[in-house]
Scaffold this motif. Sequence first.
Motif, PDB file in Angstrom:
ATOM      1  N   ARG A 140       0.830  -1.204   0.000  1.00  0.00           N
ATOM      2  CA  ARG A 140       0.000   0.000   0.000  1.00  0.00           C
ATOM      3  C   ARG A 140       0.866   1.257   0.000  1.00  0.00           C
ATOM      4  O   ARG A 140       0.558   2.230  -0.672  1.00  0.00           O
ATOM      5  N   LYS A 141       1.952   1.213   0.759  1.00  0.00           N
ATOM      6  CA  LYS A 141       2.850   2.371   0.804  1.00  0.00           C
ATOM      7  C   LYS A 141       3.555   2.572  -0.534  1.00  0.00           C
ATOM      8  O   LYS A 141       3.774   3.701  -0.959  1.00  0.00           O
ATOM      9  N   CYS A 147      -2.242  10.373   0.108  1.00  0.00           N
ATOM     10  CA  CYS A 147      -0.996   9.609  -0.050  1.00  0.00           C
ATOM     11  C   CYS A 147      -0.001   9.968   1.047  1.00  0.00           C
ATOM     12  O   CYS A 147       0.667   9.086   1.596  1.00  0.00           O
ATOM     13  N   SER A 175      -1.116   8.309   4.215  1.00  0.00           N
ATOM     14  CA  SER A 175      -0.839   6.873   4.155  1.00  0.00           C
ATOM     15  C   SER A 175       0.643   6.575   4.367  1.00  0.00           C
ATOM     16  O   SER A 175       0.984   5.607   5.040  1.00  0.00           O
TER      17      SER A 175
END
Length: 149
Positions: A2-3, A139, A142
């Motif tokens: 996800r990163k 983003c 996150s």
Amino acid sequence: MRKLLAYITLVFAIGGLISELTHNFRDLKLIYYNLDPANYYEKDKLYICKIENNNSSNSSGFNSWYYGVLEKQKINENIYYSTSYLMENTSLDTKGQYLKVWYCKNVNKTILRDTNELQPTIYIKGIIIYALILLIIPCLISILKKSKS
């Protein structure tokens, strides 16, 4: 994973933001101007001074650059489009060969005129850039959020 996706999106989003900053938010303005073209675009004629044919082809055939001067705006402009379409739509009057175009002076944008009425259009490139810019904050959140162990 996800990163990694957040990092990749962030790189594209920052690139889009920098591009828009250097071009005075041209693509984002075009989203707005293309929704109501009657107020922002005006009919004009591009009188052709020079034609450059491109030797490479794409799905629509060969393309050409048509360089010229806009009649009402008195500025130099160019159009890159399919050679066959440009040749079919080139007209002639006492001043010379010309193409019928629409011109938006707010963003210095010239488009070919197919009809006498310009319909509202969706400017896809501007919408993609706008969406990427909106994704910068999620983003960053996150990426900076600590992983739960």
